[in-house]
Design an enzyme around this catalytic site. Structure first.
Site, PDB file in Angstrom:
ATOM      1  N   TYR A   1      37.483  30.388  45.779  1.00 40.30           N
ATOM      2  CA  TYR A   1      37.731  30.914  46.991  1.00 40.30           C
ATOM      3  C   TYR A   1      37.763  32.211  46.579  1.00 40.30           C
ATOM      4  O   TYR A   1      37.066  32.892  47.502  1.00 40.30           O
ATOM      5  CB  TYR A   1      38.811  30.760  47.467  1.00 40.30           C
ATOM      6  CG  TYR A   1      39.149  31.761  48.884  1.00 40.30           C
ATOM      7  CD1 TYR A   1      38.337  31.662  50.368  1.00 40.30           C
ATOM      8  CD2 TYR A   1      40.299  32.162  48.428  1.00 40.30           C
ATOM      9  CE1 TYR A   1      38.577  32.605  50.617  1.00 40.30           C
ATOM     10  CE2 TYR A   1      40.761  33.215  49.527  1.00 40.30           C
ATOM     11  CZ  TYR A   1      39.769  33.271  51.022  1.00 40.30           C
ATOM     12  OH  TYR A   1      40.110  34.065  52.238  1.00 40.30           O
TER      13      TYR A   1
ATOM     14  N   HIS B   1      43.253  39.365  44.219  1.00 44.43           N
ATOM     15  CA  HIS B   1      43.691  38.343  44.269  1.00 44.43           C
ATOM     16  C   HIS B   1      43.620  38.141  42.337  1.00 44.43           C
ATOM     17  O   HIS B   1      42.866  38.075  42.455  1.00 44.43           O
ATOM     18  CB  HIS B   1      43.017  37.250  45.113  1.00 44.43           C
ATOM     19  CG  HIS B   1      42.747  37.431  46.234  1.00 44.43           C
ATOM     20  ND1 HIS B   1      43.815  36.515  47.756  1.00 44.43           N
ATOM     21  CD2 HIS B   1      41.653  37.762  46.755  1.00 44.43           C
ATOM     22  CE1 HIS B   1      43.207  36.949  48.464  1.00 44.43           C
ATOM     23  NE2 HIS B   1      41.750  37.805  48.472  1.00 44.43           N
TER      24      HIS B   1
ATOM     25  N   HIS C   1      40.586  44.164  48.650  1.00 42.81           N
ATOM     26  CA  HIS C   1      42.158  44.028  48.369  1.00 42.81           C
ATOM     27  C   HIS C   1      41.925  43.083  47.264  1.00 42.81           C
ATOM     28  O   HIS C   1      40.896  42.728  46.763  1.00 42.81           O
ATOM     29  CB  HIS C   1      42.902  43.361  49.138  1.00 42.81           C
ATOM     30  CG  HIS C   1      41.969  41.857  49.676  1.00 42.81           C
ATOM     31  ND1 HIS C   1      41.364  42.679  50.692  1.00 42.81           N
ATOM     32  CD2 HIS C   1      42.355  40.712  49.654  1.00 42.81           C
ATOM     33  CE1 HIS C   1      40.672  41.552  51.266  1.00 42.81           C
ATOM     34  NE2 HIS C   1      41.506  40.563  50.066  1.00 42.81           N
TER      35      HIS C   1
END
Length: 709
Positions: free
Chosen positions: A25, A122, A120
């Site tokens: 993902y 992850h 952003h």
């Protein structure tokens, strides 16, 4: 601007998570590969020897990690939008090394674009320490053997377990991000502390997240974005209230100093007055100055009533046995000074409440305890009521009422492509979807409105008007049903000519009014969008150096039919009939089938003519380049130029076309040329030109009829 956001989650097999699915993902691999453009950068580090690609490690974690084991720790953090992509990459890698480098914990990170406004990162971290011992995948995830490490699995770190780790990580991210901002030369900073700890009086924001940003970008309204927008609005009003409070305090201090200065100059602070010889020192009777700064001169001192909030109410103290003149001076001069000052402050109070009516109530309501659930999260249902006095909603409601239609077309023009996103809503649906429209506007899109296509109405839009034009319209019985200020001193007027009028009639009236009041001819049709009040005008030419855009303001909203409305309808009907007769005449003339080359015998090219016309029009109309385009195209068409020739000339010679119409230049040219070629006056001129002999045509070519406005 840079915002602070950092969250940490733990993925475990007992919780139903999959490390491989999470890795796919965040890197947009496998079933998520269709969105791979969302990933701006991905990297991994400290991987053991058996790993050929990062997916192998997280696959092995799913296969071999113990049933009650933790698969990964995920840290998600917002990257400062002020930084370039390369700077964001360096910052994310630096922070990943900070969290994993000491024990060489395997990690994978990916930077997501977040729609361009929400970049952003992850970061997936494994709890297994890479101690350099080569182990196969099956052994890597076994229990650690302290005596003979090479026979057991990789040891698990204890650093990620304590609750203090999250607070330390939050602080570390703020430090890393602020250093990166400083290195890049930006003044913006972020702070990991709570607002209360920072001493900031505003409401905590809501992180939107990539899913919400994506949904909002596709035109899907979300409750979370509505809440975020409401909080942003409330915080802006809190700042305004704080600034106003500081201004009031400053004004009170200044007025107090002014009053004291008047008292010193006039001697009104002396109880006996100048005829008693009071020099400001101790009086002969030995009285000390009282706390209010007044002096006794013998006899008793009687306290006057305390002044009310509206003014001083008196001289402060009355001294028995004092001079009548001195007493009168005390009673008049300071009071007059203070009265004027406090009256001015009262007027400022009234002006402030006009501008921010209900803001304080909404802010208090947003901050009240019942606006959160028992876990401290915002209650979406509780936030509906506090925004009922929102000024954007009020402006929209008044505009909808003045337009008087049942259904409306709402247009949101994409700031990047120039394309229009359309929604047909009832008045209630427009108000209900206002938070979504605010969100679109905040992302740089302009918001427009017009009556729905099937709506029966008599509204005509007149664009690009001045205050003088509006005054003339009112004096001549063309008073608008509503007036919208689209940018400072620039107005749009919706004129209601009847309860219902056909599109052809409205278009003709729009062209007539645009011609009479020197308005924008390109906007003069029956289906043109106008601005919706309560939002900002996002056009670059209206943006100040400080980056602020003007608000679109509703100046008038009477909603009444113009006095001259029936006369305008009648006049338009006659003009349409005349145009139809002219068109029929033009068709008969065209049936003579003169060679097309006779229409286009010109000594100059269309581009030469266009540039020549634009040179004079720009001097006349200045920055209104759309009007210049329209009139220049009208002149060329009246001289026999084809639509294709005019379009090519406009594409090459129209000033700053790419900057004015970014992404939709071709559409703008096509619409302008189409409108010009459809004008009855142009069709008649072309028909007469076709009928004229060649020498006559050349003569008209040099002089030509003047169709300028």
């Amino acid at each position: 601007m840079a915002i602070y956001h950092l969250t940490a989650k733990t993925g475990s097999r007992s919780g139903g998570q999959s490390a491989r699915a999470k890795a796919d993902y965040i890197q947009r691999e496998g079933k998520y590969a269709r969105d791979m453009d969302e990933v701006l950068h991905a990297e991994s580090g400290h991987m053991p020897e058996f790993v050929e690609r990062p997916a192998d490690y997280w696959d092995a974690a799913d296969l071999y990690e113990r049933a009650n084991g933790r698969l990964f720790k995920e840290v998600e953090f917002a990257l400062p939008v002020e930084l370039t992509l390369d700077q964001q990459k360096a910052l994310a890698s630096e922070f990943a090394q900070h969290l994993t480098g000491a024990e060489r914990l395997p990690y994978t990170l990916a930077i997501h674009a977040g729609g361009g406004e929400n970049p952003h990162c992850h970061l997936m971290i494994s709890e297994r320490i890479n101690d350099g011992i080569e182990r196969p995948a099956a052994q890597w995830f076994k229990r650690y053997n302290g005596k003979t490490p090479e026979k057991g699995g990789a040891q698990k770190t204890e650093a990620l377990k304590p609750k203090a780790w999250l607070e330390q990580t939050r602080e570390a991210w703020a430090d890393h991000a602020n250093r990166a901002l400083e290195r890049a030369g930006h003044d913006a900073r972020i702070d990991h502390r709570t607002l209360e700890a920072q001493g900031i009086e505003r409401l905590p924001g809501v992180h939107l997240g990539p899913n919400v940003v994506e949904m909002e970008g596709r035109g899907i309204r979300t409750d979370r974005a509505d809440v975020a927008l409401n909080i942003d609005t409330a915080n802006a009003q809190i700042i305004d209230l704080q600034e106003y409070r500081e201004a009031i305090d400053h004004e009170r201090n200044r007025q107090s100093e002014e009053i004291q200065r008047h008292q010193r100059v006039s001697g009104a602070d002396r109880t006996a007055g100048p005829e008693h010889g009071d020099t400001g020192r101790r009086s002969p009777a030995g009285h000390e100055p009282d706390p209010a700064g007044q002096r006794g001169a013998g006899g008793g001192v009687a306290e006057s009533p305390a002044p009310d909030r509206g003014g001083m109410g008196g001289a402060g103290q009355r001294v028995a046995g004092g001079s009548r003149r001195g007493e009168q001076r005390r009673a008049e001069r300071p009071e007059r000074v203070a009265g004027v000052a406090l009256e001015a402050m009262a007027n400022r109070d009234a002006g402030f409440h006009d501008a921010y009516g209900g803001a304080a109530d909404r802010i208090v309501a947003l901050a009240r305890p019942d606006a959160t659930d028992n876990r401290g999260r915002l209650d979406l249902a509780a936030l509906g009521g506090p925004m009922k006095n929102d000024r954007t909603l009020q402006a929209i409601g008044r505009q909808l009422k003045a337009m008087g239609c049942e259904r409306f077309d709402i247009g949101v023009r994409d700031a990047t492509t120039g394309q229009m996103m359309n929604r047909e809503w009832s008045a209630a649906e427009v108000l209900q979807n206002t938070p979504w429209l605010k969100r679109m506007n905040a992302q740089g899109n302009d918001v427009y409105i017009r009556p729905a296509e099937q709506e029966r109405h008599g509204l005509v839009l007149v664009d690009d008007l001045s205050e003088f034009d509006l005054d003339d319209m009112k004096a001549e019985g063309r008073e608008p049903a509503l007036v919208v200020e689209t940018s400072p001193k620039n107005y749009q007027a919706w004129v209601k000519v009847a309860d219902a009028a056909g599109g052809e009639l409205r278009g003709q009236i729009a062209r007539t009014l645009a011609s009479e009041y020197d308005a924008d001819p390109a906007s003069a049709d029956s289906r043109h969008y106008g601005r919706l009040a309560g939002f900002t005008n996002r056009k670059d030419k209206h943006t100040t150096r400080a980056g602020y855009q003007p608000w679109v303001l509703l100046r008038e909203s009477k909603g009444k039919t113009a006095t001259a409305g029936p006369a305008l309808v009648q006049q338009a009907g006659q003009q349409i009939e005349q145009a139809q007769r002219q068109q029929e005449k033009a068709r008969r003339l065209a049936s003579l089938e003169l060679p097309e080359r006779q229409l286009s015998r010109h000594r100059r090219t269309a581009l030469d003519e266009y540039r020549s016309e634009m040179a004079g029009l720009v001097k006349r109309f200045g920055d209104d380049l759309s009007k210049c385009d329209f009139i220049a195209a009208q002149k060329l068409a009246s001289r026999g130029r084809s639509a294709e020739e005019i379009g090519k000339a406009m594409a090459e010679a129209s000033p700053a076309l790419a900057e004015r119409k970014p992404g939709h230049e071709a559409d703008y040219i096509e619409r302008t040329v189409s409108k010009v070629m459809g004008l009855p006056s142009v069709q008649l001129a072309r028909a007469e030109l076709a009928r004229a002999p060649a020498p006559r045509q050349r003569g008209m070519d040099r002089g030509g009829p003047d169709f300028s406005m």
